[in-house]
Each structure stands twice: as C-alpha cells, then as structure tokens.
Design a protein around this motif. Structure first.
Motif, short mmCIF file in Angstrom:
data_model
loop_
_atom_site.label_atom_id
_atom_site.label_comp_id
_atom_site.label_asym_id
_atom_site.label_seq_id
_atom_site.Cartn_x
_atom_site.Cartn_y
_atom_site.Cartn_z
N LEU A 1 -48.83 2.55 -90.41
CA LEU A 1 -47.93 2.73 -89.27
C LEU A 1 -47.88 1.41 -88.53
O LEU A 1 -48.86 1.03 -87.88
N PRO A 2 -46.79 0.69 -88.65
CA PRO A 2 -46.71 -0.63 -88.02
C PRO A 2 -46.60 -0.53 -86.50
O PRO A 2 -46.04 0.43 -85.97
N PHE A 3 -47.13 -1.52 -85.83
CA PHE A 3 -47.02 -1.61 -84.38
C PHE A 3 -46.15 -2.81 -84.01
O PHE A 3 -46.41 -3.51 -83.05
N THR A 4 -45.13 -3.03 -84.80
CA THR A 4 -44.17 -4.11 -84.58
C THR A 4 -42.78 -3.50 -84.55
O THR A 4 -42.60 -2.35 -84.96
N PRO A 5 -41.78 -4.24 -84.08
CA PRO A 5 -40.41 -3.73 -84.17
C PRO A 5 -40.06 -3.55 -85.64
O PRO A 5 -40.64 -4.23 -86.49
N PRO A 6 -39.18 -2.72 -86.04
CA PRO A 6 -38.37 -1.81 -85.23
C PRO A 6 -39.18 -0.62 -84.75
O PRO A 6 -40.13 -0.20 -85.39
N GLY A 7 -38.79 -0.10 -83.61
CA GLY A 7 -39.56 0.93 -82.92
C GLY A 7 -39.50 2.31 -83.53
O GLY A 7 -40.24 3.20 -83.11
N HIS A 8 -38.66 2.54 -84.50
CA HIS A 8 -38.55 3.88 -85.06
C HIS A 8 -39.62 4.18 -86.10
O HIS A 8 -39.77 5.31 -86.54
N LYS A 9 -40.42 3.17 -86.49
CA LYS A 9 -41.59 3.36 -87.35
C LYS A 9 -41.27 4.11 -88.64
O LYS A 9 -41.87 5.12 -88.95
N GLN A 10 -40.28 3.61 -89.37
CA GLN A 10 -39.83 4.24 -90.62
C GLN A 10 -39.52 5.72 -90.41
O GLN A 10 -39.91 6.58 -91.21
N ALA A 11 -38.83 6.02 -89.35
CA ALA A 11 -38.31 7.34 -88.96
C ALA A 11 -39.28 8.15 -88.12
O ALA A 11 -38.88 9.09 -87.47
N ARG A 12 -40.56 7.78 -88.09
CA ARG A 12 -41.51 8.55 -87.31
C ARG A 12 -41.27 8.42 -85.82
O ARG A 12 -41.68 9.29 -85.06
N GLY A 13 -40.60 7.36 -85.38
CA GLY A 13 -40.31 7.17 -83.96
C GLY A 13 -38.82 7.24 -83.65
O GLY A 13 -38.41 6.95 -82.54
N ALA A 14 -38.01 7.61 -84.63
CA ALA A 14 -36.57 7.68 -84.42
C ALA A 14 -36.20 8.88 -83.55
O ALA A 14 -36.85 9.92 -83.60
N ASP A 15 -35.16 8.70 -82.79
CA ASP A 15 -34.65 9.78 -81.96
C ASP A 15 -34.26 10.95 -82.84
O ASP A 15 -33.52 10.78 -83.82
N ARG B 1 -32.18 13.23 -82.51
CA ARG B 1 -30.72 13.45 -82.60
C ARG B 1 -30.12 12.56 -83.68
O ARG B 1 -29.17 12.95 -84.37
N VAL B 2 -30.68 11.37 -83.84
CA VAL B 2 -30.19 10.44 -84.86
C VAL B 2 -30.61 10.92 -86.25
O VAL B 2 -29.79 10.96 -87.17
N THR B 3 -31.87 11.31 -86.39
CA THR B 3 -32.32 11.77 -87.71
C THR B 3 -31.66 13.08 -88.11
O THR B 3 -31.50 13.35 -89.30
N GLU B 4 -31.24 13.86 -87.14
CA GLU B 4 -30.51 15.09 -87.45
C GLU B 4 -29.19 14.77 -88.14
O GLU B 4 -28.78 15.47 -89.07
N VAL B 5 -28.55 13.70 -87.72
CA VAL B 5 -27.25 13.31 -88.30
C VAL B 5 -27.44 12.44 -89.54
O VAL B 5 -26.83 12.68 -90.57
N LEU B 6 -28.31 11.43 -89.44
CA LEU B 6 -28.45 10.46 -90.52
C LEU B 6 -29.56 10.78 -91.51
O LEU B 6 -29.58 10.25 -92.61
N GLY B 7 -30.51 11.60 -91.07
CA GLY B 7 -31.70 11.85 -91.88
C GLY B 7 -32.72 10.74 -91.65
O GLY B 7 -32.41 9.69 -91.09
N GLY B 8 -33.93 10.96 -92.05
CA GLY B 8 -34.98 9.97 -91.85
C GLY B 8 -35.02 8.88 -92.89
O GLY B 8 -35.53 7.80 -92.65
N ALA B 9 -34.44 9.13 -94.06
CA ALA B 9 -34.52 8.16 -95.15
C ALA B 9 -33.86 6.83 -94.81
O ALA B 9 -34.29 5.79 -95.31
N VAL B 10 -32.87 6.86 -93.94
CA VAL B 10 -32.18 5.62 -93.57
C VAL B 10 -33.13 4.62 -92.91
O VAL B 10 -32.93 3.42 -92.98
N PHE B 11 -34.20 5.10 -92.31
CA PHE B 11 -35.14 4.23 -91.62
C PHE B 11 -36.32 3.79 -92.48
O PHE B 11 -37.02 2.84 -92.13
N ARG B 12 -36.58 4.44 -93.58
CA ARG B 12 -37.79 4.16 -94.36
C ARG B 12 -37.85 2.74 -94.91
O ARG B 12 -38.93 2.19 -95.07
N SER B 13 -36.72 2.16 -95.22
CA SER B 13 -36.72 0.81 -95.79
C SER B 13 -36.59 -0.28 -94.74
O SER B 13 -36.56 -1.46 -95.07
#
Length: 80
Positions: free
Chosen positions: A21-35, A37-49
């Motif tokens: 779990l990185p403590f650097t930007p980006p703040g969504h932490k590969q979807a674990r910290g994503a809003d 509402r965003v993951t509901e629309v986009l899903g979490g996979a968009v943040f994993r990479s």
C-alpha cells in the motif's frame, strides 16, 4: 529481438501480488482510496495500474531495470 516478454506488465503484476500500500501520490491507492461514487461508475480496475514508477515499479535513479528491458523490444517493434 525477443517480443515474448512484457517487462512492465510483469513488474506491475508482481507489484499487485506484493500487496503493498503506497504512501505516495496518487491518493486513490490503486482503488483502495478512490471515491466510491467514481468506482461505482468506472470500477476499481481503472486505478490498479496507476502506480508511480518512483517507489513503485521503476525509474531512472532507483531502477529495477523494467523500463530498460521494455525499451529495446518497443523500439524494435516501431522501427526506432
């Protein structure tokens, strides 16, 4: 030139498998910290990479060699 390897994808998979779990930007932490509402629309996979090369995969000053391994086959593939 060997085009059967995918160094960046392999490094990214190893990074995911490590469970870090990185403590650097980006703040969504590969979807674990994503809003949610965003993951509901986009899903979490968009943040994993979306990982930084610095402290994540690779960079020029703290190299695991993944970028360098990928540059040759990519240059060959596009005739550079």
């Amino acid at each position: 030139m060997d085009h059967s390897q995918a160094p960046i994808l392999q490094a990214l998979q190893a990074h995911h498998d490590s469970g870090q779990l990185p403590f650097t930007p980006p703040g969504h932490k590969q979807a674990r910290g994503a809003d949610p509402r965003v993951t509901e629309v986009l899903g979490g996979a968009v943040f994993r990479s979306d990982v930084l090369s610095v402290g994540g995969l690779d960079d020029r000053s703290s190299s695991g060699g993944f970028l360098q391994q990928a540059e040759g086959p990519k240059a060959d593939a596009v005739g550079a």
